[in-house]
Design a protein around this motif. Sequence first.
Motif, PDB file in Angstrom:
ATOM      1  N   THR A  60       0.795  -1.231   0.000  1.00  0.00           N
ATOM      2  CA  THR A  60       0.000   0.000   0.000  1.00  0.00           C
ATOM      3  C   THR A  60       0.830   1.285   0.000  1.00  0.00           C
ATOM      4  N   THR A  62       2.105   4.498  -1.799  1.00  0.00           N
ATOM      5  CA  THR A  62       1.333   5.188  -2.848  1.00  0.00           C
ATOM      6  C   THR A  62       1.949   5.067  -4.245  1.00  0.00           C
ATOM      7  N   MET A  65      -0.042   2.265  -5.626  1.00  0.00           N
ATOM      8  CA  MET A  65      -1.506   2.185  -5.649  1.00  0.00           C
ATOM      9  C   MET A  65      -2.223   3.538  -5.738  1.00  0.00           C
ATOM     10  N   PHE A  69      -7.814   4.637  -6.757  1.00  0.00           N
ATOM     11  CA  PHE A  69      -9.087   5.258  -6.395  1.00  0.00           C
ATOM     12  C   PHE A  69      -9.643   6.108  -7.542  1.00  0.00           C
ATOM     13  N   ILE A  92      -5.369  -7.025  -3.048  1.00  0.00           N
ATOM     14  CA  ILE A  92      -4.379  -6.180  -2.361  1.00  0.00           C
ATOM     15  C   ILE A  92      -3.724  -6.958  -1.218  1.00  0.00           C
ATOM     16  N   GLU A  94      -2.799  -6.567   1.980  1.00  0.00           N
ATOM     17  CA  GLU A  94      -3.029  -5.677   3.129  1.00  0.00           C
ATOM     18  C   GLU A  94      -4.013  -6.395   4.053  1.00  0.00           C
ATOM     19  N   LEU A  97      -8.287  -4.334   4.951  1.00  0.00           N
ATOM     20  CA  LEU A  97      -8.751  -3.671   3.728  1.00  0.00           C
ATOM     21  C   LEU A  97      -9.769  -2.573   4.023  1.00  0.00           C
ATOM     22  N   LYS A  99      -9.536  -0.129   5.914  1.00  0.00           N
ATOM     23  CA  LYS A  99      -8.955   1.207   6.103  1.00  0.00           C
ATOM     24  C   LYS A  99      -8.695   1.933   4.775  1.00  0.00           C
ATOM     25  N   LEU A 100      -8.872   1.224   3.673  1.00  0.00           N
ATOM     26  CA  LEU A 100      -8.631   1.845   2.361  1.00  0.00           C
ATOM     27  C   LEU A 100      -9.897   2.568   1.888  1.00  0.00           C
TER      28      LEU A 100
END
Length: 244
Positions: A60, A62, A65, A69, A92, A94, A97, A99-100
Amino acid sequence: MKVTTVGYWGAYPNANEATSCYLVQDGSVNVLLDCGSGALAKLQNYISLESLDAVFISHTHTDHMADLFSLEYAMLIQTQLGNRKRPLDVFIYEEDLSKLPFEFPAIVHVHPIKLKEEITVGSLTLSFAENLHEIPCVAMKVINAEGKVLVYSADTGMTEEIKNFGKSADVFIVECSFFEQQKGLVKGHLSTIEVAEIVNFSKPKKVVLTHFPHYGDREQLLEEVKKYTSEEIYLASNDFTVTL
Ligand SMILES: [Zn+2]
Ligand SMILES: [Zn+2]
């Protein structure tokens, strides 16, 4: 199977370029490995966004990714226009998930990547190996129905795992964040001499260097790796495509 280096910078993109993003195409299947900043604009030089089947995110940070969004909004609008009839699957690495900041669960289906589980998208099967990085991160292996093998290191420091994971790859895309003199500067990334050590062990048919620093000469990265190995090595660049 064909792979295009849509984005290849570490941290942030240079003008009109992108950070980590690799388009994998096999017949009519279109899959992204990472979706960094600038990737969405550049990707449209190669495919229409509505033809995307799945996205895999190694970690995750940046630069791997950031455009995910914006891609969700693209999928929303293309769905509203009637150009896309199905949700986009996003995988993903992570644990949490939730929290995304995804906004449209009917448009984008978000799934966790689990280390021991393979994921199939059309003719492609993906598997994963854990990296050494600041945050949890996986390397990815993509195999098509003909048995062609693409391996993408994502971000990692030197591990036995990445050396083994790259074995028998037809194409091995390897991060190359630092010059030889900087070896050991940051634990979770590779310098040129370490890249050479990895590919000398795994012996892929072709090597593609990526995830470049914003200083120095990229050709020097290539020369430094070549000094220690006789493997076939290329630099990721605009419109760089390799067929497996
Ligand atoms: Zn990165
Ligand atoms: Zn990272």
